[in-house]
Design a protein around this motif. Structure first.
Motif, PDB file in Angstrom:
ATOM      1  N   UNK A 188     -16.199  14.418  -6.694  1.00 27.76           N
ATOM      2  CA  UNK A 188     -14.759  14.506  -6.461  1.00 27.76           C
ATOM      3  C   UNK A 188     -14.458  14.505  -4.974  1.00 27.76           C
ATOM      4  N   UNK A 189     -13.190  14.704  -4.659  1.00 23.83           N
ATOM      5  CA  UNK A 189     -12.777  14.559  -3.270  1.00 23.83           C
ATOM      6  C   UNK A 189     -13.391  15.616  -2.359  1.00 23.83           C
ATOM      7  N   UNK A 190     -13.609  16.839  -2.863  1.00 30.18           N
ATOM      8  CA  UNK A 190     -14.256  17.869  -2.047  1.00 30.18           C
ATOM      9  C   UNK A 190     -15.684  17.457  -1.726  1.00 30.18           C
ATOM     10  N   UNK A 191     -16.408  16.998  -2.735  1.00 31.15           N
ATOM     11  CA  UNK A 191     -17.776  16.567  -2.525  1.00 31.15           C
ATOM     12  C   UNK A 191     -17.883  15.394  -1.576  1.00 31.15           C
ATOM     13  N   UNK A 192     -16.932  14.467  -1.655  1.00 29.19           N
ATOM     14  CA  UNK A 192     -16.975  13.288  -0.785  1.00 29.19           C
ATOM     15  C   UNK A 192     -16.739  13.661   0.669  1.00 29.19           C
TER      16      UNK A 192
END
Length: 475
Positions: A188-192
């Motif tokens: 997801x965006x946090x991981x990216x």
């Protein structure tokens, strides 16, 4: 008849949680002459200031400088070997967080708000028990109560995760050493954002994602361009993989994966769990106050942010919906205007922009091409690769693309996506056009400063669009 509460317990307003809605609302209501108590368990400023936007974007800024320094020769500049001082990077991040946090705390005090540091729990719809951090207890009562307790990282039900020393998005901010090989559970965006930043700091990064691609809410061409950019920066992806277990070994953190073909094992020095958020409602005593939550624990509200209990509101991430700081702040404005300015408005129909601070930035508002197809809308879809943007060519940052979805009858913009340098800033121009009912033709023919990224919107709407038409109904 209910007896009045003792004066030392009675308040006009109680706000639980000092996030980006709770803090400003407490201040505004206190300045209006109300007796307001704000209860915060850990840090004033909420997730954004303390564990979210401020620290992560500060780290990302350092990572971008490292990236540009390594690319210096592309611009004809020689800088020699680039090294990263991770301790100094963390110190810079901590200094900025402390500055923002202190400013938020000072603002609350200046407004005349009583700030209590501790854990709040409902004992009735308008009664709050506070377990203060110093070990003492307080009991408070108020006709108006506002819940702004936010969310926390969600840990999936995977055997051994915590025992293996896995980190969540809060824990990784406290690292004192740069990971040699960072495994990230969740694309997801946090991981990216974390993945690209640590890759630029010099870590090996592997992102494990159970979906078949990144950014499932985005159009496939946008997701592919983002994946390519991150891969170029050294991020490795394992799609259609699920983590079954984790354990600590002499070599680091070992995870067992189920993939498309078979089970296999992957080992890294560190493991980041980035699989979403969960609401901070499980220890608020909401059932005592007859405050309803949904199946995931988010507080149910109407379009005025009122809960099922009279006089109790919920604002920000704790109520579900778009989990963005700017939405939390707008929740505050909705309530403030209704209570203080006799300007009632609702959360219905508001535009919800967002920006993911990867590089290039991914910014989006309104309908995507995929959305328009699903809704059977008659639209034109304009697409412009960043390789055709003059400013992007001049700055040697040509990764990404722009897209806009335009109503074919009215020429009004229904949505836009910008994957490119300063994508969030460029998207804001398109969002202003949507707010002001400015047509695609007006932007196409508008005069913008040259050479800017926003000027490329002329070119976007001069490009040849793809027209989507509703499928004919069979009779």
């Amino acid at each position: 008849m209910t007896e009045p509460h003792p004066a030392d317990k009675q308040r006009d307003v109680i706000v639980i949680g000092a996030g980006q809605a709770g803090g400003p609302l407490a201040g505004a209501l206190a300045r209006s002459g109300r007796r307001v108590t704000l209860i915060e368990k850990s840090h004033v400023g909420g997730t954004c200031v303390n564990e979210g936007c401020t620290p992560t974007k500060t780290l990302i800024a350092s990572a971008r400088v490292a990236h540009l320094a390594r690319r210096a020769s592309d611009y004809g500049v020689n800088v020699g070997t680039v090294s990263v001082d991770f301790t100094r990077i963390q110190e810079r991040k901590d200094d900025i967080v402390e500055s923002f946090r202190s400013g938020s705390t000072t603002g609350v005090h200046k407004a005349g708000v009583e700030l209590l540091m501790g854990h709040a729990r409902f004992s009735g719809p308008h009664s709050i028990q506070v377990a203060l951090n110093d070990g003492s207890q307080r009991e408070l009562h108020a006709p108006l109560v506002f819940i702004n307790t936010g969310t926390r990282p969600r840990w999936p039900d995977v055997t051994g995760l915590r025992e293996a020393g896995a980190l969540d998005s809060t824990g990784i901010l406290g690292l004192t050493e740069l990971p040699e090989h960072l495994l990230i559970l969740g694309g997801g965006y946090i991981g990216l954002e974390f993945g690209q930043a640590f890759a630029r700091f010099g870590s090996r990064v592997t992102i494990i994602e159970q979906a078949e691609r990144l950014a499932m809410r985005e159009d496939p061409d946008v997701a592919q361009a983002l994946t390519t950019a991150l891969h170029e920066d050294g991020v490795t992806f394992l799609f259609s993989h699920r983590v079954r277990s984790a354990r600590r070994t002499d070599r680091g953190v070992e995870v067992t994966l189920d993939g498309p073909q078979e089970k296999h094992v992957l080992t890294g020095s560190h493991l980041l769990v980035a699989t979403g958020r969960t609401p901070n409602t499980d220890d608020l005593g909401l059932e005592t106050a007859a405050i309803e939550v949904d199946e995931r624990g988010y507080v149910k509200v109407d379009e005025h942010l009122r809960t099922s209990a009279d006089g109790v509101y919920a604002l920000g991430d704790v109520k579900g919906g778009p989990a963005f700081t700017h939405i939390s702040y707008d929740d505050y404005r909705v309530v403030r205007d209704a209570l203080l300015h006799d300007r009632p408005r609702t959360t219905a129909g508001r535009l919800v922009p967002y920006t993911v601070f990867t590089d290039p930035q991914l910014a989006r508002v309104g309908l995507s091409e995929t959305d328009a197809q699903a809704q059977q809308r008659r639209v034109r879809v304009y697409t412009l690769p960043m390789t055709r943007v003059a400013r992007a060519i001049e700055t040697a940052e040509t990764r990404g693309l722009m897209k806009a979805v335009v109503d074919d009858d009215t020429d009004l913009i229904l949505g836009a996506t910008v994957l490119g340098p300063e994508g969030g800033e460029v998207l804001s121009v398109l969002q202003m056009a949507m707010l002001g009912n400015v047509t695609a033709a007006q932007i196409r023919d508008g005069i913008f400063s040259h050479p800017t990224f926003s000027e490329s919107l002329n070119n976007l709407f001069m490009s040849t669009p793809v027209t989507l038409k509703p499928e004919p109904t069979l009779t």
